[in-house]
Design an enzyme around this catalytic site. Structure first.
Site, PDB file in Angstrom:
ATOM      1  N   HIS A 106      -8.524  15.750   3.457  1.00 64.74           N
ATOM      2  CA  HIS A 106      -7.777  14.537   3.109  1.00 64.74           C
ATOM      3  C   HIS A 106      -8.138  14.077   1.694  1.00 64.74           C
ATOM      4  O   HIS A 106      -9.087  14.562   1.089  1.00 64.74           O
ATOM      5  CB  HIS A 106      -8.070  13.405   4.099  1.00 64.74           C
ATOM      6  N   PHE A 155       1.398  10.437  13.373  1.00 65.52           N
ATOM      7  CA  PHE A 155       2.743  10.227  13.914  1.00 65.52           C
ATOM      8  C   PHE A 155       3.728  11.333  13.546  1.00 65.52           C
ATOM      9  O   PHE A 155       4.903  11.235  13.891  1.00 65.52           O
ATOM     10  CB  PHE A 155       3.293   8.873  13.445  1.00 65.52           C
ATOM     11  N   GLY A 202       0.826  -1.202   0.000  1.00 67.65           N
ATOM     12  CA  GLY A 202       0.000   0.000   0.000  1.00 67.65           C
ATOM     13  C   GLY A 202       0.859   1.249   0.000  1.00 67.65           C
ATOM     14  O   GLY A 202       2.083   1.192   0.130  1.00 67.65           O
ATOM     15  N   LYS A 216      -9.952   8.432   1.666  1.00 76.53           N
ATOM     16  CA  LYS A 216      -9.989   8.255   3.124  1.00 76.53           C
ATOM     17  C   LYS A 216     -11.425   7.968   3.550  1.00 76.53           C
ATOM     18  O   LYS A 216     -12.345   8.710   3.215  1.00 76.53           O
ATOM     19  CB  LYS A 216      -9.451   9.482   3.845  1.00 76.53           C
TER      20      LYS A 216
END
Length: 273
Positions: A159, A129, A15, A163
């Site tokens: 986005h 993150f 991915g 998504k």
């Protein structure tokens, strides 16, 4: 003392996020890729992961069987979907392997299950993150302390068109940071904008959420604090997925030798800075 190398397994290896993670692992002197996992019946099973993602031949072949790879990794990084995450979480729990969870869109029941698994293994669960977004959380908390009682607060997130969860996990994390400062329960103080005619003025003590899904936008989050006199706008934009990957890999190195517990990126930032 020389730092111990962290052996990492990547799920969803073919991915978009999986490929970026693998490329960043190869660049990091403290990590090595030891497993590249894909779903069953993937057409590339058995082929060399490096050759397939354009970084040259590596020692790792694409696999769909975590049981075969269980002795070859220390930490597993997962950015898939909740169903996939739980499959790998159960395996990590059984094998006593630590795990990084970057997947979003979990139900409250699933979150409770994740929390219970952290009693036996170490987990880092984060909606985002990147170092930048985690610094934004801190800015939002400080701004909320000063302006939370006198401003309308809105979170606008953008986005890519693929998504599937709305609002984004990061937007919800921003809302949770605001709610914590205000001593609110987020689900009781959320306002989701939909089609229709408003029958009354905007309620106070609410956090507005707006979501846009378009094109190939990696991720952009804007938080507005608006009063009758002025507006403060705080925005974070991700230009690529490398920022997420680098943060997740740093998290994997950090959690490598932890015994158990549920952690987040703030725990890592406290250690690093």
């Amino acid at each position: 003392m020389k730092k111990k190398i962290t052996r990492i397994a990547i799920t969803g290896a073919m991915g978009r996020m999986g490929q970026v993670l693998i490329k960043e692992i190869q660049k990091n002197k403290n990590t090595v890729l030891t497993a590249a996992l894909v779903k069953n019946n993937h057409p590339l099973i058995g082929q060399n992961i490096g050759e397939k993602i354009g970084i040259g031949k590596t020692s790792v072949s694409i696999s769909s069987d975590i049981n075969i790879e269980k002795n070859d990794f220390d930490v597993l990084i997962d950015f898939t979907k909740p169903s996939g995450t739980f499959y790998f979480l159960e395996q990590c729990y059984e094998f006593k392997k630590n795990m990084i969870i970057g997947t979003t869109g979990f139900s409250e029941k699933e979150i409770k299950t994740i929390n219970s698994y952290a009693k036996k293994i170490a987990l880092i669960k984060a909606s985002n993150f990147s170092i930048g977004i985690n610094l934004l959380y801190q800015l939002i908390q400080k701004t909320t302390k000063i302006l939370g009682n006198t401003s309308d607060i809105d979170i606008i997130e953008y986005h890519h068109r693929n998504k599937i969860d709305i609002p984004s996990g990061t937007a919800l994390s921003i809302g949770e940071n605001i709610s914590k400062v205000m001593n609110w329960e987020l689900n009781k103080h959320s306002l989701y904008y939909t089609k229709g005619i408003t029958k009354k003025i905007r309620e106070t003590k609410k956090i507005g959420f707006s979501s846009i899904r378009s094109g190939n936008i990696i991720g952009k989050h804007t938080v507005l604090f608006s009063s009758s006199d002025e507006e403060i706008k705080i925005t974070h934009s991700a230009f690529n997925r490398e920022s997420f990957a680098k943060g997740a890999i740093e998290a994997a190195v950090w959690i490598h030798e932890k015994k158990h517990g549920l952690f987040n990126m703030n725990d890592i930032l406290k250690d690093k800075f």
